[in-house]
Design a protein around this motif. Structure first.
Motif, PDB file in Angstrom:
ATOM      1  N   UNK A   1       0.832  -1.209   0.000  1.00  0.00           N
ATOM      2  CA  UNK A   1       0.000   0.000   0.000  1.00  0.00           C
ATOM      3  C   UNK A   1       0.871   1.266   0.000  1.00  0.00           C
ATOM      4  N   UNK A   2       0.455   2.225  -0.820  1.00  0.00           N
ATOM      5  CA  UNK A   2       1.202   3.472  -0.920  1.00  0.00           C
ATOM      6  C   UNK A   2       2.217   3.481  -2.046  1.00  0.00           C
ATOM      7  N   UNK A   3       2.503   2.337  -2.611  1.00  0.00           N
ATOM      8  CA  UNK A   3       3.451   2.212  -3.720  1.00  0.00           C
ATOM      9  C   UNK A   3       2.684   1.835  -4.982  1.00  0.00           C
ATOM     10  N   UNK A   4       2.896   2.583  -6.051  1.00  0.00           N
ATOM     11  CA  UNK A   4       2.230   2.263  -7.314  1.00  0.00           C
ATOM     12  C   UNK A   4       3.251   1.737  -8.313  1.00  0.00           C
ATOM     13  N   UNK A   5       2.751   1.062  -9.326  1.00  0.00           N
ATOM     14  CA  UNK A   5       3.631   0.622 -10.414  1.00  0.00           C
ATOM     15  C   UNK A   5       4.311   1.834 -11.053  1.00  0.00           C
ATOM     16  N   UNK A   6       3.537   2.891 -11.253  1.00  0.00           N
ATOM     17  CA  UNK A   6       4.083   4.091 -11.869  1.00  0.00           C
ATOM     18  C   UNK A   6       5.231   4.653 -11.043  1.00  0.00           C
ATOM     19  N   UNK A   7       5.069   4.715  -9.742  1.00  0.00           N
ATOM     20  CA  UNK A   7       6.141   5.212  -8.876  1.00  0.00           C
ATOM     21  C   UNK A   7       7.410   4.398  -9.056  1.00  0.00           C
ATOM     22  N   UNK A   8       7.264   3.089  -9.076  1.00  0.00           N
ATOM     23  CA  UNK A   8       8.436   2.215  -9.188  1.00  0.00           C
ATOM     24  C   UNK A   8       9.093   2.324 -10.566  1.00  0.00           C
TER      25      UNK A   8
END
Length: 151
Positions: free
Chosen positions: A119-126
């Motif tokens: 939670x709080x981490x998106x694919x886009x962020x990574x």
């Protein structure tokens, strides 16, 4: 959006690609630590590989445990490699980059969705983290090659 991300992952546009930065690199310099730097050219490439691999595994595997930060993301300070090890680092980096690109292009993945296991981490962020980290260190690699006269 996916096309733009893949474009950036590939090192196109304003960025030098990883392949351009390591092209025709003199093997005799892979373990050279440039002036004022505590790591070698191979250490830098291996760091890039480890970090990209870690981010990829974080996105794909809910049971993935990242290496200890920061020591686990770099080879040992006194570690060296040979030509085969250099080429292996480059090949593994390329393979994981291709896997990040494949994941980015997968239409079944909502890039703005949170990772199911983080939670709080998106694919886009990574994916943006991979782009940023690779661009930063590719530029560093290119500048250090310039400083050492290795072009």
């Amino acid at each position: 959006m996916r096309d733009q991300l893949v474009y950036s992952l590939s090192g196109k546009g304003a960025h030098m690609s990883f392949d351009e930065a390591v092209a025709d690199f003199p093997v005799e310099a892979i373990n050279l630590k440039p002036r004022g730097v505590e790591y070698s050219f191979w250490h830098l490439v291996e760091h890039m590989r480890i970090c990209q691999w870690d981010i990829l595994q974080f996105m794909r595997d809910p049971n993935h445990v990242s290496p200890e930060f920061p020591v686990g993301l770099w080879p040992a300070p006194d570690a060296e490699t040979d030509e085969a090890g250099w080429r292996k680092s480059i090949e593994l980096f390329r393979a994981d980059l291709a896997a990040v690109i494949e994941l980015t292009q997968d239409p079944t993945i909502n890039l703005t969705a949170e990772l199911p296991h983080a939670p709080g981490y998106t694919y886009l962020r990574e994916i943006l983290l991979v782009i940023d980290h690779n661009a930063y260190h590719t530029g560093e690699l290119a500048i250090l090659r310039q400083v050492e006269g290795l072009w």
